[in-house]
Scaffold this active site. Structure first.
Site, PDB file in Angstrom:
ATOM      1  N   ASP A   1      28.688 105.427  40.162  1.00 58.98           N
ATOM      2  CA  ASP A   1      30.018 105.989  39.925  1.00 58.98           C
ATOM      3  C   ASP A   1      31.039 105.518  40.959  1.00 58.98           C
ATOM      4  O   ASP A   1      31.818 106.320  41.483  1.00 58.98           O
ATOM      5  CB  ASP A   1      29.946 107.520  39.963  1.00 58.98           C
ATOM      6  CG  ASP A   1      29.051 108.120  38.901  1.00 58.98           C
ATOM      7  OD1 ASP A   1      28.182 107.407  38.380  1.00 58.98           O
ATOM      8  OD2 ASP A   1      29.203 109.316  38.592  1.00 58.98           O
TER       9      ASP A   1
ATOM     10  N   CYS B   1      25.998 105.459  33.198  1.00 60.48           N
ATOM     11  CA  CYS B   1      24.905 104.785  33.899  1.00 60.48           C
ATOM     12  C   CYS B   1      23.806 104.218  33.007  1.00 60.48           C
ATOM     13  O   CYS B   1      23.450 103.043  33.134  1.00 60.48           O
ATOM     14  CB  CYS B   1      24.307 105.709  34.950  1.00 60.48           C
ATOM     15  SG  CYS B   1      23.770 107.304  34.363  1.00 60.48           S
TER      16      CYS B   1
END
Length: 561
Positions: free
Chosen positions: A17, A55
């Protein structure tokens, strides 16, 4: 080219992130001295992008070199469950085509020692054949002397949840110590599509602190490399799986969600302190590693090397958005160095969907608070629109926040048509699962809802009396014997061990095992990505050579030879 003698070691340091909020990328608020030093010793890439803003799909592309939409890993995530949405065809493990292997398995097959320190999240369980070590203690230091390594270290605590989840913040404290907030919330620059409130500023300040913590972690890993005398023969690559965990960033195909830091230090290569503007997709990481290690890149791979003797420049990158947690969507995007074209296949669907996990984010809460109070203004309303344009076009150089949609502007007709055509062509070639309902996809991957299982390995001895036609699980031979392992499952790989201890080290089977003399007991499993591992198979063989069956050099003679 490189001054590294022989095959280089390769080290990946991955963040979660994380957009390029780093000093070396020009962010004056960042505290990233170790990352900045790494960039000063290598190449910094300004135009690096993930294939998805979240992800698991992104990581599946990195570990396979394949677009998620081409191998069925595009939904986030396949192991997801929510009792309120039992209709979803989850949990399941994605089953890529039989020929698809992980990058580290290919590295292992060529003699590399491959380790992954901690996170996988590939949309399928990491197969036993992928890593020599996979876990919190995995490290290059456990390899055999002189063996080249490919090691991955994943720093997880830049994840968006580090801004608000108490268990994550507590874990961070244990690693980095008790620290007050170090980033001044008054100095952060809040993106214009997020309400500029004290709560938003505090959240972004916490994110800067998380990145600073990651920098400390990077420093520790690089220090270990230095302590082991490996700095000068190790290529280091630092990157993030996707962009920062803020609204209209993570989970989206806007630059804030897919643009990532990428820094490569290649000792001896003439790139120290250089900045590259070339386009790089994270799907290119695996093929690049194979190429730098001298391993031929399989032609089925959809990524391409971005550095080294076999580098293939790319003109654009592609990104996708599909089901993320509870909510279905379909967005496709293509970006070159200046323009980005986005296609919303659900234009009558609001931007904001029900993804419960994201609703804990302080900035989302601020958006809703001000929306309900009637106080949202200007660009802050972008994410709360009830419909989307079917197409979006942005001039990313002059409009870095991607606020002004140029899709209907006649002055930008040329880039609009050009990128539209590029995306059409890409979808025709790589979006093979995108239009197939997930339930139907899973039914094909898991017939009747049952995860397929890899066929148990067979042991096939080969010597002068046994030409290799029969499976045998026990035998005594009077001459050197090769033991071939075989699984009937298409695309299966095999892992085996001859260790007798409680923690055997499993090896990747790459060819027949030769037994020259003595006793060997072999345990083996067959695996395929997305399948259950096979049952464990075992066999024991003894080779007893009669006296006089070696010549003066110690070479073995067969009877009658």
């Amino acid at each position: 080219m490189s001054q590294i003698a022989g095959r280089p070691n390769i080290l990946w340091i991955t963040l979660e992130d994380t957009s390029p909020r780093m000093g070396c990328y020009g962010d004056v608020l960042a505290r990233t001295p170790n990352i900045d030093k790494l960039a000063g010793e290598g190449m910094l890439y300004r135009n690096a992008f993930a294939v998805a803003g979240v992800c698991a799909p992104s990581r599946s592309s990195v570990i396979t070199g394949m677009y998620p939409t081409s191998i069925g890993t595009h939904h986030m995530r396949t192991g997801h469950t929510n009792p309120l949405t039992p209709e979803l065809p989850t949990p399941y493990s994605a089953v890529p085509p039989a020929h698809v292997k992980t990058i580290p398995e290919m590295m292992r097959a060529s003699g590399y020692y491959c380790t992954n320190n901690w996170k996988t999240d590939y949309q399928f369980e990491a197969p036993l054949t992928a890593w020599d070590e996979n876990g919190m203690q995995a490290h290059w230091r456990n390899r055999e002397s002189g063996q080249p390594f490919f090691s991955v270290f994943n720093y997880m605590f830049t994840h968006e949840s580090g801004i608000w989840r108490k268990e994550i913040t507590e874990a961070i404290r244990k690693i980095h110590g008790e620290k007050p907030l170090q980033t001044d919330p008054d100095r952060v620059i809040v993106p214009p599509y997020i309400p500029d409130t004290p709560k938003s500023r505090l959240a972004l300040a916490k994110h800067y602190d998380l990145v600073a913590n990651a920098d400390e972690y990077v420093g520790r890993i690089l220090q270990q490399l230095e302590e082991d005398g490996l700095t000068n023969n190790t290529i280091v690559m630092l990157w993030s799986d996707h962009g920062e965990g803020l609204p209209r960033a993570k989970r989206w195909t806007y630059d804030a969600g897919i643009r990532v830091p990428l820094i490569v230090r290649w000792p001896g290569y003439a790139d120290q302190g250089q900045i590259s503007e070339q386009m790089v997709s994270m799907i290119d990481l695996g093929p690049t590693v194979l190429s730098l290690a001298g391993i031929p890149v399989p032609r089925y791979m959809q990524g391409q090397p971005f550095m080294g003797d076999h580098a293939e420049p790319r003109d654009c990158i592609f990104a996708t958005r599909d089901r993320y947690d509870e909510a279905y969507d379909k967005v496709r995007a293509v970006r070159d160095k200046r323009f980005k074209y986005i296609r919303n296949d659900y234009p009558f669907q609001p931007y904001l969907q029900w993804i419960p996990f994201s609703h804990d984010h302080p900035m989302w809460q601020e958006l809703w608070r001000l929306k309900l109070a009637g106080e949202l203004t200007g660009d802050q309303q972008l994410l709360l629109q009830n419909q989307r344009p079917p197409e979006e076009l942005y001039d990313c150089l002059n409009d870095p926040y991607e606020l002004h949609n140029l899709a209907d502007d006649p002055a930008f007709r040329e880039p609009m048509l050009r990128l539209r055509k590029l995306l059409d062509d890409w979808c025709g070639q790589y979006d093979s699962w995108g239009d197939i309902p997930e339930e139907q996809m899973v039914a094909r991957m898991w017939p009747n809802g049952v995860q397929p299982r890899t066929a148990k390995p067979l042991f096939i001895p080969i010597n002068s009396r046994m030409p290799g036609k029969d499976a045998v699980y026990n035998g005594t031979f009077d001459e050197p014997t090769a033991i071939m392992l075989h699984s009937a499952t298409q695309g299966a790989s095999i892992t085996y061990t001859a260790d007798e201890g409680p923690n055997p080290r499993w090896k990747l089977y790459t060819g027949p095992i030769t037994v020259n003399a003595g006793t060997i007991r072999i345990l083996a499993k067959a695996v395929r990505i997305g399948y259950q591992d096979s049952e464990e198979a075992s066999a024991a063989f003894v080779v007893e050579l009669a006296e006089g069956l070696t010549d003066d050099t110690g070479s073995v003679k067969r009877k009658g030879g």
